[in-house]
Design a protein around this motif. Structure first.
Motif, PDB file in Angstrom:
ATOM      1  N   PHE A   1       1.014  -1.163  -0.131  1.00  0.00           N
ATOM      2  CA  PHE A   1      -0.070  -0.018  -0.163  1.00  0.00           C
ATOM      3  C   PHE A   1       0.882   1.241  -0.260  1.00  0.00           C
ATOM      4  CE2 PHE A   1      -2.801  -3.185   1.788  1.00  0.00           C
ATOM      5  CZ  PHE A   1      -4.097  -2.947   1.156  1.00  0.00           C
ATOM      6  N   ALA A   2       0.716   2.022  -1.251  1.00  0.00           N
ATOM      7  CA  ALA A   2       1.825   3.338  -1.253  1.00  0.00           C
ATOM      8  C   ALA A   2       0.640   4.287  -0.742  1.00  0.00           C
ATOM      9  CB  ALA A   2       2.212   3.346  -2.673  1.00  0.00           C
ATOM     10  N   ILE A   3       0.541   4.686   0.456  1.00  0.00           N
ATOM     11  CA  ILE A   3      -0.362   5.618   0.935  1.00  0.00           C
ATOM     12  C   ILE A   3       0.148   6.792   1.280  1.00  0.00           C
ATOM     13  CG2 ILE A   3      -1.903   6.486   2.911  1.00  0.00           C
ATOM     14  CD1 ILE A   3      -3.112   3.411   2.755  1.00  0.00           C
TER      15      ILE A   3
ATOM     16  N   GLY B   1       5.959  -0.590  -5.986  1.00  0.00           N
ATOM     17  CA  GLY B   1       5.887   0.259  -7.311  1.00  0.00           C
ATOM     18  C   GLY B   1       4.434   0.374  -7.644  1.00  0.00           C
ATOM     19  N   GLY B   2       3.957  -0.130  -8.811  1.00  0.00           N
ATOM     20  CA  GLY B   2       2.523   0.472  -9.106  1.00  0.00           C
ATOM     21  C   GLY B   2       1.566  -0.445  -8.472  1.00  0.00           C
ATOM     22  N   LEU B   3       1.707  -1.694  -8.265  1.00  0.00           N
ATOM     23  CA  LEU B   3       0.727  -2.363  -7.325  1.00  0.00           C
ATOM     24  C   LEU B   3       0.199  -1.263  -6.107  1.00  0.00           C
ATOM     25  CD1 LEU B   3      -1.043  -5.299  -7.487  1.00  0.00           C
ATOM     26  CD2 LEU B   3       0.624  -5.685  -5.678  1.00  0.00           C
ATOM     27  N   GLY B   4       1.524  -1.108  -5.413  1.00  0.00           N
ATOM     28  CA  GLY B   4       1.079  -0.214  -4.104  1.00  0.00           C
ATOM     29  C   GLY B   4       0.428   1.138  -4.604  1.00  0.00           C
ATOM     30  N   PHE B   5       1.045   1.736  -5.610  1.00  0.00           N
ATOM     31  CA  PHE B   5       0.514   3.246  -6.052  1.00  0.00           C
ATOM     32  C   PHE B   5      -1.051   3.153  -6.121  1.00  0.00           C
ATOM     33  CE2 PHE B   5       3.936   6.042  -7.246  1.00  0.00           C
ATOM     34  CZ  PHE B   5       5.195   5.328  -6.462  1.00  0.00           C
ATOM     35  N   LEU B   6      -1.148   1.785  -6.935  1.00  0.00           N
ATOM     36  CA  LEU B   6      -2.848   1.951  -7.299  1.00  0.00           C
ATOM     37  C   LEU B   6      -3.539   1.373  -6.053  1.00  0.00           C
ATOM     38  CD1 LEU B   6      -5.132   1.062  -9.029  1.00  0.00           C
ATOM     39  CD2 LEU B   6      -4.449  -1.535  -8.833  1.00  0.00           C
ATOM     40  N   ALA B   7      -2.882   0.664  -4.820  1.00  0.00           N
ATOM     41  CA  ALA B   7      -3.692   0.111  -3.759  1.00  0.00           C
ATOM     42  C   ALA B   7      -3.821   1.647  -2.759  1.00  0.00           C
ATOM     43  CB  ALA B   7      -3.024  -0.902  -2.971  1.00  0.00           C
ATOM     44  N   GLY B   8      -2.757   2.437  -2.786  1.00  0.00           N
ATOM     45  CA  GLY B   8      -2.931   3.709  -2.085  1.00  0.00           C
ATOM     46  C   GLY B   8      -3.897   4.591  -2.674  1.00  0.00           C
ATOM     47  N   SER B   9      -4.149   4.583  -4.003  1.00  0.00           N
ATOM     48  CA  SER B   9      -5.115   5.533  -4.617  1.00  0.00           C
ATOM     49  C   SER B   9      -6.401   5.116  -4.427  1.00  0.00           C
ATOM     50  CB  SER B   9      -4.714   5.558  -5.985  1.00  0.00           C
ATOM     51  OG  SER B   9      -3.867   6.806  -6.164  1.00  0.00           O
TER      52      SER B   9
ATOM     53  N   GLN C   1      28.793  10.993 -18.698  1.00  0.00           N
ATOM     54  CA  GLN C   1      29.253  11.641 -20.108  1.00  0.00           C
ATOM     55  C   GLN C   1      28.387  12.908 -20.488  1.00  0.00           C
ATOM     56  OE1 GLN C   1      29.861   8.846 -23.319  1.00  0.00           O
ATOM     57  NE2 GLN C   1      29.410   7.097 -21.719  1.00  0.00           N
ATOM     58  N   PHE C   2      27.210  13.035 -20.002  1.00  0.00           N
ATOM     59  CA  PHE C   2      26.410  14.051 -20.516  1.00  0.00           C
ATOM     60  C   PHE C   2      25.729  14.881 -19.494  1.00  0.00           C
ATOM     61  CE2 PHE C   2      25.590  10.073 -23.008  1.00  0.00           C
ATOM     62  CZ  PHE C   2      26.498  10.545 -24.170  1.00  0.00           C
ATOM     63  N   LYS C   3      26.089  16.294 -19.582  1.00  0.00           N
ATOM     64  CA  LYS C   3      25.289  17.177 -18.649  1.00  0.00           C
ATOM     65  C   LYS C   3      24.017  17.357 -18.518  1.00  0.00           C
ATOM     66  CE  LYS C   3      26.086  21.519 -21.313  1.00  0.00           C
ATOM     67  NZ  LYS C   3      26.594  22.693 -21.414  1.00  0.00           N
ATOM     68  N   ARG C   4      23.331  16.983 -19.694  1.00  0.00           N
ATOM     69  CA  ARG C   4      21.907  16.869 -19.554  1.00  0.00           C
ATOM     70  C   ARG C   4      21.167  15.479 -19.486  1.00  0.00           C
ATOM     71  NH1 ARG C   4      22.857  21.026 -23.475  1.00  0.00           N
ATOM     72  NH2 ARG C   4      22.295  19.648 -25.091  1.00  0.00           N
ATOM     73  N   MET C   5      21.933  14.688 -18.568  1.00  0.00           N
ATOM     74  CA  MET C   5      21.135  13.226 -18.326  1.00  0.00           C
ATOM     75  C   MET C   5      21.578  13.046 -16.806  1.00  0.00           C
ATOM     76  SD  MET C   5      22.361   9.541 -19.941  1.00  0.00           S
ATOM     77  CE  MET C   5      21.910   8.040 -18.908  1.00  0.00           C
ATOM     78  N   ALA C   6      20.297  12.492 -16.157  1.00  0.00           N
ATOM     79  CA  ALA C   6      20.604  12.160 -14.740  1.00  0.00           C
ATOM     80  C   ALA C   6      19.652  11.055 -14.404  1.00  0.00           C
ATOM     81  CB  ALA C   6      19.858  13.555 -13.847  1.00  0.00           C
ATOM     82  N   VAL C   7      20.471  10.377 -13.400  1.00  0.00           N
ATOM     83  CA  VAL C   7      19.754   9.287 -12.945  1.00  0.00           C
ATOM     84  C   VAL C   7      19.583   9.401 -11.573  1.00  0.00           C
ATOM     85  CG1 VAL C   7      19.785   6.541 -12.635  1.00  0.00           C
ATOM     86  CG2 VAL C   7      20.757   7.621 -14.648  1.00  0.00           C
ATOM     87  N   LEU C   8      18.204   9.278 -10.839  1.00  0.00           N
ATOM     88  CA  LEU C   8      18.092   9.751  -9.745  1.00  0.00           C
ATOM     89  C   LEU C   8      17.732   8.374  -8.595  1.00  0.00           C
ATOM     90  CD1 LEU C   8      15.703  12.804  -9.927  1.00  0.00           C
ATOM     91  CD2 LEU C   8      18.255  12.789  -9.921  1.00  0.00           C
ATOM     92  N   THR C   9      18.133   8.286  -7.484  1.00  0.00           N
ATOM     93  CA  THR C   9      17.728   7.220  -6.501  1.00  0.00           C
ATOM     94  C   THR C   9      16.676   7.858  -5.642  1.00  0.00           C
ATOM     95  OG1 THR C   9      19.690   8.004  -5.317  1.00  0.00           O
ATOM     96  CG2 THR C   9      20.116   6.160  -6.835  1.00  0.00           C
ATOM     97  N   GLY C  10      16.326   6.993  -4.802  1.00  0.00           N
ATOM     98  CA  GLY C  10      15.226   7.185  -3.787  1.00  0.00           C
ATOM     99  C   GLY C  10      13.744   7.498  -4.345  1.00  0.00           C
ATOM    100  N   TYR C  11      13.648   6.619  -5.544  1.00  0.00           N
ATOM    101  CA  TYR C  11      12.024   6.765  -6.160  1.00  0.00           C
ATOM    102  C   TYR C  11      11.115   5.974  -5.316  1.00  0.00           C
ATOM    103  CZ  TYR C  11       8.759   6.524  -9.881  1.00  0.00           C
ATOM    104  OH  TYR C  11       7.542   6.512 -10.565  1.00  0.00           O
ATOM    105  N   GLU C  12      10.414   6.935  -4.709  1.00  0.00           N
ATOM    106  CA  GLU C  12       9.211   6.513  -4.045  1.00  0.00           C
ATOM    107  C   GLU C  12       8.281   7.491  -4.153  1.00  0.00           C
ATOM    108  OE1 GLU C  12      10.945   6.083   0.110  1.00  0.00           O
ATOM    109  OE2 GLU C  12      11.892   4.356  -0.153  1.00  0.00           O
ATOM    110  N   LEU C  13       7.136   7.562  -3.267  1.00  0.00           N
ATOM    111  CA  LEU C  13       5.825   8.407  -3.577  1.00  0.00           C
ATOM    112  C   LEU C  13       6.030   9.795  -3.807  1.00  0.00           C
ATOM    113  CD1 LEU C  13       3.020   7.139  -1.513  1.00  0.00           C
ATOM    114  CD2 LEU C  13       3.187   7.305  -3.643  1.00  0.00           C
TER     115      LEU C  13
ATOM    116  N   THR D   1      -0.113   2.860 -14.505  1.00  0.00           N
ATOM    117  CA  THR D   1      -0.618   4.095 -14.139  1.00  0.00           C
ATOM    118  C   THR D   1       0.217   5.479 -13.933  1.00  0.00           C
ATOM    119  OG1 THR D   1      -0.293   3.582 -11.685  1.00  0.00           O
ATOM    120  CG2 THR D   1      -2.391   2.693 -13.052  1.00  0.00           C
ATOM    121  N   SER D   2       1.449   5.387 -14.244  1.00  0.00           N
ATOM    122  CA  SER D   2       2.258   6.498 -13.776  1.00  0.00           C
ATOM    123  C   SER D   2       1.955   7.712 -14.609  1.00  0.00           C
ATOM    124  CB  SER D   2       3.743   6.306 -13.835  1.00  0.00           C
ATOM    125  OG  SER D   2       4.076   5.624 -15.142  1.00  0.00           O
ATOM    126  N   GLY D   3       1.540   7.458 -16.087  1.00  0.00           N
ATOM    127  CA  GLY D   3       1.243   8.331 -16.863  1.00  0.00           C
ATOM    128  C   GLY D   3      -0.176   9.216 -16.633  1.00  0.00           C
ATOM    129  N   MET D   4      -0.958   8.369 -15.910  1.00  0.00           N
ATOM    130  CA  MET D   4      -2.100   9.216 -15.431  1.00  0.00           C
ATOM    131  C   MET D   4      -1.917  10.327 -14.537  1.00  0.00           C
ATOM    132  SD  MET D   4      -4.548   5.708 -14.485  1.00  0.00           S
ATOM    133  CE  MET D   4      -4.571   4.521 -15.675  1.00  0.00           C
TER     134      MET D   4
END
Length: 545
Positions: A23-25, A34-42, A405-417, A443-446
């Protein structure tokens, strides 16, 4: 015990228990991946908004899914950190289940509705002094890699959840399985109802994935030894489940133990009915398309500007949200992104079929795109690979390595709600690249569209129900999906890059009024059809009644 602090709307008075592994509440309650929890939270938020007689049942994972950190070389570091939640209430009851012939004690914690404005949720834990060390580890980690632990988790959720509700004297009419993880509850209820037909009248099932790996399967004798079937004799198990082979598929078991099953998009309904066409004795599969909770996900400033028809205000707010995202980019990577530059985000669970690396498949073309000085772009990746999926972790780390290598590309950690919300509000394009027919909903695009971010996607999951190409979203052109996956990937990559170079980037820079119109159209079109209030209502109308 009375679990709800609100009166029920008569339309939604039937008592329902919603069983889910995650449950991502709220950001503070880390019991999701991830998505299953995001759905359950909504779903829980909209059940609260609609005053539905629903209670969530899940597990209080002592270490959550995992926490994303970084090693010294900035690659992904997987941390398991014990969590403490002082806002949960100990219900003061202790239920027991039998796992591999041993008694395992379960403590129940309660999330009241007023804490996060959600339907009440009960979270179960075996990590208590009454159990030995092995039993305590059952509820340590969400989706534990050990098969026997995983089976034990499902017994705790299914059988333990039913027993806890009974201990609370909380009456339930419909038990809703959000995926097949809680299936053991069917065999606990079978003993109460006395027949498979009567049992089915009280079980509803949501299937989420057309991926084979997502439809969990175990040796039936192993499940029987562990108590998955709640002490039923093997002959009776086979008669009830219709399974006479050596392996037992949880999705098949749930299809045969429920009165109604729903797929999570119209396209997924077609795929699921084809997939399970030869499953005898299964319930009917209809579609209730997934959705996300507007109250939680939509930026109020963006919505206010849309409602007042103030384009200047809308664009100013979007630029502010981009700056908020770019502060995180600068903090994590040392790169200063520009709010005037078209920003593309790929953010979700790192699974192979979702193709996180599709954008960079033709690397020379990607390099030219990311380094262009005329009408430039910025790209951000974020998401959580399963911590024990070496190939997914390696891909995440490969993207980090490339990003140096690229100043306009980033990878972020900590992907939560919280980070997910900032990404959806602060991006211009939300990139979604699953192989068609492999993404049940996505559902992320919604929630991105709710914030004026345009969905760029293959025509899969919920996207065909929403997208009007070039009007409220962008659709990567269809290809022949009977060809080998390598061929599909190359074709989809070429089509994606063509769209970016020839259509999307010029539109953003050369026709800003048209871009703004698309943002507003996306925000208007996504509501109410993809707000979870519609979804929560449909479950009562189509599944529970």
């Amino acid at each position: 015990m009375i679990l709800h602090d609100y009166d029920f709307d008569p339309k939604y008075a039937k008592p329902v228990a919603y069983f889910s592994m995650e449950f991502a509440i709220h950001q503070a309650l880390k019991v999701y991946s991830g998505g299953l929890g995001f759905l359950a939270g909504s779903h829980m938020r909209s059940a609260y908004d609609l005053r539905q007689n629903m209670v969530g049942v899940g597990i209080m994972w002592s270490y959550g899914y995992y926490d994303q950190g970084r090693h010294e070389d900035r690659s992904l570091k997987i941390n398991f950190i014990r969590k403490h939640y002082y806002f949960l209430k100990d219900l003061g009851i202790c239920a027991t289940v039998k796992i591999h012939g041993e008694e395992v004690y379960i403590k129940a914690y309660y999330l009241p509705p007023d804490i996060f404005s959600s339907a009440p949720v009960i979270l179960l834990s075996t990590d208590i002094p009454e159990n030995d060390f092995l039993a305590r580890t059952i509820t340590h980690k969400l989706y534990d890699a050990n098969e026997e632990t995983r089976i034990s988790q499902e017994i705790v959720l299914g059988i333990g959840g039913v027993k806890v509700l009974e201990s609370l004297k909380h009456h339930v009419d419909v038990y809703h399985l959000n995926e097949g993880h809680a299936l053991p509850l069917a065999y606990e209820l079978y003993k109460r109802y006395g027949s498979l037909e009567e049992l089915k009248q009280h079980v509803a099932f949501t299937t989420h994935t057309p991926e084979a790996a997502g439809n969990e399967e175990h040796n039936i004798h192993l499940l029987h030894r562990f108590g998955f079937f709640n002490g039923l004799e093997m002959d009776e198990v086979r008669n009830i489940t219709g399974e006479y082979g050596e392996n037992f598929n949880l999705t098949v078991g749930a299809l045969r133990a429920s009165k109604m099953t729903n797929a999570v998009s119209k396209f997924h309904e077609e795929v699921a009915n084809r997939m399970w066409a030869n499953c005898k004795g299964r319930s009917e599969i209809i579609s209730i398309t997934n959705a996300q909770n507007r109250r939680f996900w939509t930026d109020k400033g963006m919505q206010s500007a849309l409602d007042s028809h103030e384009d200047y205000e809308l664009l100013a707010r979007k630029k502010h949200l981009k700056r908020q995202l770019f502060n995180i980019v600068a903090d994590q990577t040392g790169k200063m992104f520009d709010p005037d530059i078209l920003t593309i985000v790929w953010g979700r669970r790192f699974a192979e079929y979702k193709r996180p690396g599709l954008l960079k498949l033709d690397f020379e073309r990607f390099k030219a795109l990311i380094e262009r000085t005329e009408q430039p772009i910025q790209v951000i990746w974020a998401g959580k690979p399963y911590p024990f999926d070496t190939s997914a972790v390696n891909l995440f780390n490969e993207l980090i390595h490339i990003s140096h290598q690229f100043k306009r590309m980033a990878v972020l950690t900590g992907y939560e709600l919280e980070l997910s919300a900032v990404l959806k509000k602060g991006s211009d394009i939300w990139l979604n690249t699953p192989r068609v027919s492999r993404e049940a909903s996505g559902t992320s695009g919604m929630s991105a569209s709710m914030n004026g971010t345009l969905h760029l996607s293959t025509d899969d999951g919920w996207h065909p129900e929403f997208a009007i190409n070039g009007m409220n979203a962008f659709t990567i052109p269809p290809i022949d999906h009977s060809t080998p996956t390598e061929v599909q990937d190359r074709e989809d990559n070429k089509n994606l890059m063509d769209m970016l170079e020839q259509q999307i980037i010029p539109l953003y820079y050369d026709h800003p009024e048209q871009w703004t119109h698309m943002m507003k159209r996306a925000m208007s079109d996504v509501i109410p059809k993809f707000d979870s209030g519609r979804m929560a209502h449909e479950y009562y109308e189509l599944m529970y009644k």
